[in-house]
Design a protein around this motif. Sequence first.
Motif, PDB file in Angstrom:
ATOM      1  N   LEU A  73       0.832  -1.204   0.000  1.00 41.71           N
ATOM      2  CA  LEU A  73       0.000   0.000   0.000  1.00 41.71           C
ATOM      3  C   LEU A  73       0.865   1.253   0.000  1.00 41.71           C
ATOM      4  O   LEU A  73       0.562   2.230  -0.705  1.00 41.71           O
ATOM      5  N   GLU A  74       1.949   1.246   0.775  1.00 36.23           N
ATOM      6  CA  GLU A  74       2.866   2.385   0.781  1.00 36.23           C
ATOM      7  C   GLU A  74       3.470   2.604  -0.605  1.00 36.23           C
ATOM      8  O   GLU A  74       3.526   3.737  -1.101  1.00 36.23           O
ATOM      9  N   LEU A  75       3.915   1.525  -1.237  1.00 37.80           N
ATOM     10  CA  LEU A  75       4.497   1.641  -2.575  1.00 37.80           C
ATOM     11  C   LEU A  75       3.471   2.138  -3.586  1.00 37.80           C
ATOM     12  O   LEU A  75       3.817   2.870  -4.517  1.00 37.80           O
ATOM     13  N   TYR A  76       2.217   1.755  -3.373  1.00 41.06           N
ATOM     14  CA  TYR A  76       1.167   2.124  -4.334  1.00 41.06           C
ATOM     15  C   TYR A  76       0.869   3.621  -4.313  1.00 41.06           C
ATOM     16  O   TYR A  76       0.223   4.142  -5.224  1.00 41.06           O
ATOM     17  N   MET A  77       1.352   4.316  -3.303  1.00 35.06           N
ATOM     18  CA  MET A  77       1.101   5.752  -3.235  1.00 35.06           C
ATOM     19  C   MET A  77       1.678   6.509  -4.432  1.00 35.06           C
ATOM     20  O   MET A  77       1.235   7.617  -4.737  1.00 35.06           O
ATOM     21  N   VAL A  78       2.655   5.902  -5.128  1.00 35.01           N
ATOM     22  CA  VAL A  78       3.190   6.570  -6.317  1.00 35.01           C
ATOM     23  C   VAL A  78       2.141   6.652  -7.422  1.00 35.01           C
ATOM     24  O   VAL A  78       2.244   7.496  -8.329  1.00 35.01           O
ATOM     25  N   ARG A  79       1.122   5.802  -7.356  1.00 37.24           N
ATOM     26  CA  ARG A  79       0.084   5.779  -8.382  1.00 37.24           C
ATOM     27  C   ARG A  79      -1.187   6.515  -7.957  1.00 37.24           C
ATOM     28  O   ARG A  79      -2.021   6.840  -8.801  1.00 37.24           O
ATOM     29  N   THR A  80      -1.338   6.763  -6.655  1.00 39.90           N
ATOM     30  CA  THR A  80      -2.587   7.364  -6.172  1.00 39.90           C
ATOM     31  C   THR A  80      -2.880   8.686  -6.873  1.00 39.90           C
ATOM     32  O   THR A  80      -4.002   8.933  -7.321  1.00 39.90           O
ATOM     33  N   TYR A  81      -1.876   9.557  -6.947  1.00 40.56           N
ATOM     34  CA  TYR A  81      -2.021  10.821  -7.674  1.00 40.56           C
ATOM     35  C   TYR A  81      -1.002  10.925  -8.809  1.00 40.56           C
ATOM     36  O   TYR A  81      -0.713  12.023  -9.290  1.00 40.56           O
ATOM     37  N   GLY A  82      -0.490   9.777  -9.226  1.00 38.07           N
ATOM     38  CA  GLY A  82       0.490   9.773 -10.296  1.00 38.07           C
ATOM     39  C   GLY A  82      -0.048  10.252 -11.626  1.00 38.07           C
ATOM     40  O   GLY A  82       0.705  10.686 -12.506  1.00 38.07           O
ATOM     41  N   HIS A  83      -1.385  10.214 -11.771  1.00 35.39           N
ATOM     42  CA  HIS A  83      -1.997  10.665 -13.033  1.00 35.39           C
ATOM     43  C   HIS A  83      -1.832  12.171 -13.251  1.00 35.39           C
ATOM     44  O   HIS A  83      -2.061  12.656 -14.360  1.00 35.39           O
ATOM     45  N   GLY A 191       5.487  10.094  -6.910  1.00 30.22           N
ATOM     46  CA  GLY A 191       4.447   9.851  -7.891  1.00 30.22           C
ATOM     47  C   GLY A 191       4.043  11.078  -8.676  1.00 30.22           C
ATOM     48  O   GLY A 191       3.705  10.986  -9.864  1.00 30.22           O
ATOM     49  N   ILE A 192       4.076  12.248  -8.030  1.00 29.06           N
ATOM     50  CA  ILE A 192       3.655  13.466  -8.730  1.00 29.06           C
ATOM     51  C   ILE A 192       4.832  14.231  -9.326  1.00 29.06           C
ATOM     52  O   ILE A 192       4.625  15.255  -9.986  1.00 29.06           O
ATOM     53  N   CYS A 193       6.055  13.732  -9.087  1.00 26.15           N
ATOM     54  CA  CYS A 193       7.238  14.389  -9.658  1.00 26.15           C
ATOM     55  C   CYS A 193       7.737  13.679 -10.913  1.00 26.15           C
ATOM     56  O   CYS A 193       8.064  14.329 -11.904  1.00 26.15           O
ATOM     57  N   PHE A 194       7.806  12.365 -10.870  1.00 25.95           N
ATOM     58  CA  PHE A 194       8.328  11.614 -12.005  1.00 25.95           C
ATOM     59  C   PHE A 194       7.201  11.293 -12.989  1.00 25.95           C
ATOM     60  O   PHE A 194       6.105  10.895 -12.583  1.00 25.95           O
ATOM     61  N   LYS A 195       7.483  11.458 -14.259  1.00 22.73           N
ATOM     62  CA  LYS A 195       6.481  11.172 -15.284  1.00 22.73           C
ATOM     63  C   LYS A 195       6.459   9.700 -15.668  1.00 22.73           C
ATOM     64  O   LYS A 195       5.414   9.158 -16.018  1.00 22.73           O
ATOM     65  N   LYS A 196       7.626   9.046 -15.633  1.00 25.10           N
ATOM     66  CA  LYS A 196       7.721   7.635 -15.991  1.00 25.10           C
ATOM     67  C   LYS A 196       8.545   6.910 -14.933  1.00 25.10           C
ATOM     68  O   LYS A 196       9.322   7.516 -14.200  1.00 25.10           O
ATOM     69  N   ARG A 267       5.205  21.131  -5.379  1.00 26.15           N
ATOM     70  CA  ARG A 267       4.931  20.467  -6.657  1.00 26.15           C
ATOM     71  C   ARG A 267       3.526  20.797  -7.141  1.00 26.15           C
ATOM     72  O   ARG A 267       3.311  21.037  -8.332  1.00 26.15           O
ATOM     73  N   ILE A 268       2.578  20.860  -6.235  1.00 25.92           N
ATOM     74  CA  ILE A 268       1.201  21.212  -6.623  1.00 25.92           C
ATOM     75  C   ILE A 268       1.161  22.633  -7.159  1.00 25.92           C
ATOM     76  O   ILE A 268       0.460  22.912  -8.145  1.00 25.92           O
ATOM     77  N   LYS A 269       1.899  23.525  -6.518  1.00 27.08           N
ATOM     78  CA  LYS A 269       1.881  24.931  -6.963  1.00 27.08           C
ATOM     79  C   LYS A 269       2.543  25.140  -8.302  1.00 27.08           C
ATOM     80  O   LYS A 269       2.183  26.067  -9.031  1.00 27.08           O
ATOM     81  N   THR A 270       3.502  24.293  -8.642  1.00 26.79           N
ATOM     82  CA  THR A 270       4.279  24.515  -9.866  1.00 26.79           C
ATOM     83  C   THR A 270       3.883  23.598 -11.008  1.00 26.79           C
ATOM     84  O   THR A 270       4.394  23.764 -12.114  1.00 26.79           O
ATOM     85  N   ILE A 271       3.011  22.626 -10.764  1.00 23.42           N
ATOM     86  CA  ILE A 271       2.657  21.671 -11.813  1.00 23.42           C
ATOM     87  C   ILE A 271       1.929  22.389 -12.949  1.00 23.42           C
ATOM     88  O   ILE A 271       1.045  23.208 -12.721  1.00 23.42           O
ATOM     89  N   GLN A 272       2.362  22.134 -14.169  1.00 24.06           N
ATOM     90  CA  GLN A 272       1.774  22.760 -15.348  1.00 24.06           C
ATOM     91  C   GLN A 272       1.712  21.750 -16.489  1.00 24.06           C
ATOM     92  O   GLN A 272       2.479  20.784 -16.524  1.00 24.06           O
TER      93      GLN A 272
END
Length: 273
Positions: A73-83, A191-196, A267-272
């Motif tokens: 479950l901890e590892l899966y956090m990379v996918r929770t908001y990875g989209h 999850g929200i920093c890396f694209k792949k 990251r949320i503030k700068t995501i574009q």
Amino acid sequence: MNEIFDFKRFWTYFKYDLKQAWRNHSKAAIMIGGASAIFYVIWVLASLVFTQHWSSPIIYARMGVFFVAFAILELYMVRTYGHLTDKKAGSNWLMVPASKAEKFVSMLLMVCIVIPLLFFVVYMVIDGFLSLVDPTYGQALFTGFTGAYSKMLEVLAELGAESPIVFTPSSFIFPTIVSVFCNFLYFLLCGICFKKNKLVSAIAILFGLSLVLSLLTGIFVPRIFTNIDFNNMDDMQVARWLTGCMNAGVILSCLLTVGLGWGVWRRIKTIQH
């Protein structure tokens, strides 16, 4: 002020976030939360095939599966908001009528509170149900954990009577909770920093950090202990030294958790897109 954080708008967005999380991750949630049932079926089938007897998994094996499921479950956090790193999904998320502060708070609540709590409840309910319907299953995990907690209180009371260090349940529970938050936030941030290759990148960074920390520990820890003469210290001095080390560890964990939360916010503030 309402442009930054409005409670009514936040609650509307939070409900939307819950629905989206279930829509995107329901299959994984069922697999991870239902790991006890899956393990039970595999164990029973293997027992019938190899021993021709109905046998349920022992409680120690079930405890091991619980901790493995929690680690997954901890590892899966990379996918929770990875989209959010995906151009289409990320753009849609940016267009949702809610402030970044509201999205940030919702994200933290989802990752640190809602998801772990739901996992624990679902896992224990399924385990308790199996304990009720199958006499060979033994006691439920929740009962076992409760008994282990009571035993821990007894051990702590004995240690407190014989040691100058005062041990309390919070001495272990609070650092554990902080460590869990830290792990969840770390994988969320990756999850929200890396694209792949999100998970591979997250594990690679942890591996690199562990090597650096091991090197630093090997260099500085022996020097620290050579400068401390434990033979000339009484019990109270040793106790104060150990307490200081424990408190320093907790403070560092808290600072790291706050730092990871700040990283998520940045990251949320700068995501574009």
